[in-house]
Design an enzyme around this catalytic site. Sequence first.
Site, PDB file in Angstrom:
ATOM      1  N   ARG A  94       0.890  -1.034   0.041  1.00  0.00           N
ATOM      2  CA  ARG A  94       0.024  -0.152  -0.087  1.00  0.00           C
ATOM      3  C   ARG A  94       0.921   1.240   0.085  1.00  0.00           C
ATOM      4  NH1 ARG A  94      -5.032  -2.371   2.021  1.00  0.00           N
ATOM      5  NH2 ARG A  94      -4.788  -4.388   1.090  1.00  0.00           N
ATOM      6  N   HIS A  95       0.518   2.412  -0.645  1.00  0.00           N
ATOM      7  CA  HIS A  95       1.310   3.567  -0.680  1.00  0.00           C
ATOM      8  C   HIS A  95       1.196   4.178   0.783  1.00  0.00           C
ATOM      9  CE1 HIS A  95       2.278   7.627  -1.999  1.00  0.00           C
ATOM     10  NE2 HIS A  95       2.672   7.192  -3.230  1.00  0.00           N
TER      11      HIS A  95
END
Length: 391
Positions: A234-235
Amino acid sequence: MNDTSLTQTAKPLDGVRVLDFTRVLAGPYCTAMMADLGADVIKVESSHGDDYRHIGPFDQGESLLFQAVNRGKRSIVLDLKSDAGRATVHALLRDADVLVENYRPGVMDKLGLGEKHLREQFPALIYVSVSGFGQTGANASKPAYDIIIQAMSGLMDATGEASGAPTMVGEALADVAGGLFAAWGTMVALFDRSRTGRGRYVDVALFDSLMSMMPILACRTLMEKVSPTRTGNRHPLSAPFGTYPAQDGFFAVAVLNDRLFATFCQVIGQPELVQDTRFSTDALRRQNEPALADYIARWASTRSTGEIVASLSSAGIPAALLQSVAEAWNSPQVVERQLTSDVDHPTLGRLNVPEQPVHFSDVPRGNRLSAPALNADAADILAELSKGNTP
C-alpha cells in the site's frame, strides 16, 4: 573523440571511446548502456576476467549474467601491475574520451592510473569512478555489495509488510542506480567538455545514488520530520493505492486524487463513499484505509482480476494485473517498445538480451554485438594502436 562520419541514423555515441575497468554489475551496467548507443567500449580485464564471468546462470560454460551486462563491448587482458600493461593503457588513452573504473578508492592511484596521475597528460579525459560509498566520507574504504547498500540506505527498512521483517528489493537496485548515475554523469561531463574542452572527474557512489532514488522517503524524513515505516503493498500517503485481493488473485490500483476517487466509487457500486467524511481527502483516505479496503474487498471478492482491471481501466482508473517477471518480459509492450534485441554469440548462438530503454529519433534499435570472450579483441585493439588509428 574519434573521427567518425555521423549520419542521420548514427547512434548518439558513435565515435566515443570508453576504457572500461569495471567488474560485476554497477560499472558494467553503465558502460553497456553506452555501448548500446554506439560507444566503442574496450573492457580491460585481468587474466581471471570479470567476476561475473564466473557467476551463473551458465549455458555451455558461459555466464548469462555476464552476457546481459557486457553486451557490445570488446575485451583485452592487461596486467595493470606491470609496466607493459600500464604503457598499453596510456596508449589507449590517447584516443579515449572516457575512463570508467569501479575499484575500491585508492586502487587505481596505487597502480599509477588514478585521475590525478592522468589529468596532466590527458586533460580532456572524462574519468568516472564508481564505488560503494564514494571517494570521501566515513565509509569510503568499506566494501559494498547491493544488499549492503540497500540495508544502509533505509530502503530495506521501508520495504515489506508492516508486521513483517525488512525486505530486500527483488533486484540489485543499488547497483543499477549507481550504473545509471554513472552513465548520466558521464553524459553531463561530455556535454560540458564540448563547451570547455576540458574533462572532469566524476565520483559516483552506490549509496548516494540509491538515496537519491527515494524521494518520497526523503521528503517524509527531511521535511515532514517523521520516520517512515513499512506499508507493504500500500502507498504510504495515498489510498486506495496498492494491491487488493480478488476472486482469483490480486490486482493493483492507483487512485491519487478526488476526481479518480469519485469515479472509483461509482465503479465499485459505492457512490455514497464520496460523501463519507472518513474518505473526503486523500490524507483521510490513507488514514482510514482499512475501512476503505473492506468495501473494495467485498466488491472484488466475486470478480476475477481480469474483470476488475477491465472495469477500472475502462473508467480511466490506473489498474493492472500482477504479472510475473517472465510475463512482463514477454508482454506485447516489451516487444513493441523493443526493450530487448537479439545478438549472435559464437558459442551460444542467438541470444535475446536487454537494451537501454531510451528511444532517440532516427536511431534504430538493435544491431548490437554479444558480450566478448575474455581477451577476444586484444589482437585487433593492439593492431589499431600500432596503426595509430581507430575503427
